[in-house]
Design a protein around this motif. Sequence first.
Motif, short mmCIF file in Angstrom:
data_model
loop_
_atom_site.label_atom_id
_atom_site.label_comp_id
_atom_site.label_asym_id
_atom_site.label_seq_id
_atom_site.Cartn_x
_atom_site.Cartn_y
_atom_site.Cartn_z
N MET A 1 0.82 -1.22 0.00
CA MET A 1 0.00 0.00 0.00
C MET A 1 0.85 1.27 0.00
N ASP A 2 2.20 1.14 0.00
CA ASP A 2 3.01 2.34 -0.01
C ASP A 2 2.74 3.15 -1.26
N MET A 3 2.56 4.45 -1.10
CA MET A 3 2.29 5.26 -2.25
C MET A 3 3.57 5.64 -2.94
N PHE A 4 4.44 6.28 -2.19
CA PHE A 4 5.71 6.72 -2.73
C PHE A 4 6.82 5.94 -2.05
N ASN A 5 8.03 6.21 -2.46
CA ASN A 5 9.17 5.69 -1.75
C ASN A 5 9.66 6.73 -0.76
N VAL A 6 10.29 6.22 0.29
CA VAL A 6 10.88 7.14 1.26
C VAL A 6 12.34 7.34 0.89
N TYR A 7 12.75 8.58 0.79
CA TYR A 7 14.15 8.91 0.54
C TYR A 7 14.72 9.65 1.75
N GLU A 8 15.84 9.15 2.26
CA GLU A 8 16.53 9.85 3.33
C GLU A 8 17.35 10.97 2.70
N VAL A 9 17.37 12.12 3.35
CA VAL A 9 17.97 13.31 2.76
C VAL A 9 19.22 13.75 3.53
N PHE A 10 20.29 14.02 2.80
CA PHE A 10 21.56 14.48 3.39
C PHE A 10 21.94 15.80 2.75
N ILE A 11 22.28 16.77 3.59
CA ILE A 11 22.60 18.12 3.10
C ILE A 11 24.04 18.46 3.44
N GLN A 12 24.74 19.03 2.49
CA GLN A 12 26.08 19.55 2.75
C GLN A 12 25.97 21.07 2.73
N LYS A 13 26.27 21.70 3.86
CA LYS A 13 26.00 23.15 3.91
C LYS A 13 27.10 23.97 3.25
N ASP A 14 28.33 23.49 3.27
CA ASP A 14 29.39 24.15 2.51
C ASP A 14 30.45 23.11 2.18
N HIS A 15 31.41 23.50 1.33
CA HIS A 15 32.38 22.51 0.87
C HIS A 15 33.27 21.99 1.98
N GLY A 16 33.35 22.74 3.08
CA GLY A 16 34.19 22.31 4.19
C GLY A 16 33.48 21.35 5.14
N SER A 17 32.19 21.08 4.91
CA SER A 17 31.43 20.25 5.85
C SER A 17 31.00 18.95 5.19
N PRO A 18 30.76 17.94 6.01
CA PRO A 18 30.26 16.67 5.46
C PRO A 18 28.76 16.75 5.17
N HIS A 19 28.26 15.83 4.38
CA HIS A 19 26.81 15.72 4.21
C HIS A 19 26.22 15.22 5.53
N VAL A 20 25.16 15.86 5.96
CA VAL A 20 24.56 15.51 7.24
C VAL A 20 23.09 15.13 7.01
N TRP A 21 22.67 14.06 7.63
CA TRP A 21 21.28 13.62 7.49
C TRP A 21 20.34 14.65 8.13
N VAL A 22 19.28 15.03 7.43
CA VAL A 22 18.35 16.03 7.97
C VAL A 22 16.93 15.53 8.10
N GLY A 23 16.60 14.43 7.41
CA GLY A 23 15.22 13.95 7.47
C GLY A 23 14.91 13.15 6.22
N SER A 24 13.63 13.04 5.88
CA SER A 24 13.28 12.22 4.73
C SER A 24 12.08 12.81 4.01
N VAL A 25 11.90 12.41 2.77
CA VAL A 25 10.72 12.84 2.01
C VAL A 25 10.09 11.62 1.35
N ASP A 26 8.79 11.73 1.09
CA ASP A 26 8.09 10.74 0.27
C ASP A 26 8.14 11.26 -1.16
N ALA A 27 8.63 10.46 -2.10
CA ALA A 27 8.69 10.94 -3.47
C ALA A 27 8.55 9.77 -4.44
N GLY A 28 8.17 10.10 -5.67
CA GLY A 28 7.94 9.07 -6.66
C GLY A 28 9.22 8.60 -7.35
N SER A 29 10.26 9.43 -7.33
CA SER A 29 11.50 9.07 -8.02
C SER A 29 12.65 9.84 -7.38
#
Lengths: 255, 313, 108
Positions: C1-29
């Motif tokens: 019954m899942d509608m979309f897939n769940v994608y975990e989201v990682f953001i890199q705020k600047d080139h000196g920082s690592p990608h950091v997990w911030v949350g997730s979204v439901d999306a089709g692709s």
Amino acid sequence: MTDPILALLLYQLADDELVIGHRDSEWLGLAPHIEEDIAFGSIAQDEVGHATAFYRLLSDLGLGVADDLAFLRGAAERRNAVLLERPNGAGTYLQDPAFDWGYTVARRLAYDLFDAIRLECIASGCSYQPLAQLAGKIRREERYHLLHHVTWFKRLAEGTEESRRRLVAGIEQTFLDAGGLFVMTPSDYFPTTSAALLERWTAELRPQFDAVGLPWPLVMPAPALDGRAGQHTADLSALLETMGEVYRTAPGAAW
Amino acid sequence: MTHEERLAQFMARIERGEKIESTDWMPDEYRITLVKFMQMHALSEVMGALPEKEWVPKAPTLARKLSLMAKVQDEMGHGQLILRVAEDLAKPLGKSREELVGELLTGVCKFHNVFHMPAPTWADAGIIGWLVDGAAVVSQAALLDSSYGPYARVLQRVCAEEGFHIQHGESICLALAEGTPEQRQMLQEALNRWWESLLLFFGPADTNSASATILMKYRFRTKTNEELRQKFFDKYVPRIWSLGLTIPDPDFRWNEAAQRWHYTQPDWTKLKAIARNEGPLSQYRLGLRRMSYEQTKWVREALLGKAGAGAIA
Amino acid sequence: MDMFNVYEVFIQKDHGSPHVWVGSVDAGSPDDALLLARENFLRRDPAVSIWVVRQEQVHRTDYEDRDFFARETDKTYRMLTGYNKVNAEKWRKYKKNLLDLEKDFVKD
């Protein structure tokens, strides 16, 4: 004395962005899914933000206070293309909003592409520096809008039979008014012609249609109403009535 | 390990103040109660966008139009963050977003009582931003210590953004308070309209509902309704007075002996009607949401593509 | 019954920082997820990069497996604190001499 050709261009830019931003904002809370509601909300904000910046340029030219220009001018003074004032669908944002996402995507794609070309032309060739600089900044935000709606265009075209059908209906409806976007006056501020704009727009949009196997609409009728000359629908009057309702109760006051 | 042993171990973790994660073992009671709580919180954020979005098209300046749009968008964003956390926890129960949102439309899941109320003037948009969001921050800040890790983490972001909302609401109210006599009157009338709702917001003092008891037991919540309401008064009553506004309750006062605010009890029966979705605008707002949900079903199907379209109820 | 897939989201705020997990979204692709992540997590903050990863593709340790992270015996030999205190004491002995040296240089 401000060159009326420059003022007209600024009114066209400001009014286009305000009216479409207002229509987009009516989708708040009602978009197809929550994540999209948030993404589309940013696009609406960007458009109103751009309108604000254009009204400020008019203000800098001594043509009035930005909020007055946005909220108090009547329909006949508005220079936006009619395409942008059309409602999102049946109903209103308050009552039975049977909004049409197919039309929204088609209209936004048509407008975003037009706007990207228009801004590029202004950024690279406008002789009025404050406008050329502003257009350069706004272009960067509009790139994402275009990408957003190109993505939606593909999703709807390649999704289900129903989504393709609704997208095609939206495109047909959009094309009835799209010609009105291109009614722009060539000048030192806007060094291109309507025909050149339309040609470039077609050259960029048509491959998108080909890519998803959608037939290119052969007809783009001349606009029945020229919004750029102040000819508008009753829908714009209703929109302006709503938009200025609170402001008009005390125009000079701080809000 | 027997069920009793696992449960004892789980409760020991709760009592040590440890955070529970979505993949940990947990009693069904914990999972079900939390899913329900977070589902209601998330969908209340989504429903909470509606009374304010009514004012976006009429916002009186370009700057107000922008800030109100951003605010409504944040509310949807909070709904999204919390709904995602609820979805992850609800997965073993066989529930996805489709079911969680669907239960709002069928009335199985309630939305917060404060969002069943009308917002007839621009000042209402200001009062919502300032005082309703103020009340929300008071109750959400009390959940930052929640035993459920994923929820506590998203709340940090939610609370930070609510800080912006309160500034936004304050800014509208300050402008009206310093404005024309008509603007001041509009603000006072909005406060009069919302005062009872702000009391109802936190729920009755003597609540001992089954779910409230469970939430306390698992240290998901640690503060009572009355503690939160008093905290709200502490923070906002002096500010309301300093704007020269009147609290529409002649008996409202600080009780020095009891060290608490005394207030006239609101009509608690109103909460019962709201819980049945029979509040002033319950059906209107649910109708908007239901309509938009049905009108855009084909879009969600399209995002899944042809293959998945049949799978959607 | 899942509608979309769940994608975990990682953001890199600047080139000196690592990608950091911030949350997730439901999306089709994945493409949709990237577009949606931009607005769902970057409405205010600047960034230079976003990653999205299908939730099923994230492999994780079990919170309950505490032994996985066990660190029972002395590991100070690989920490700053294993050295800095002793080193500081030693340096103190040399400090006086160093200062005298500096004084000599100043004199010159």
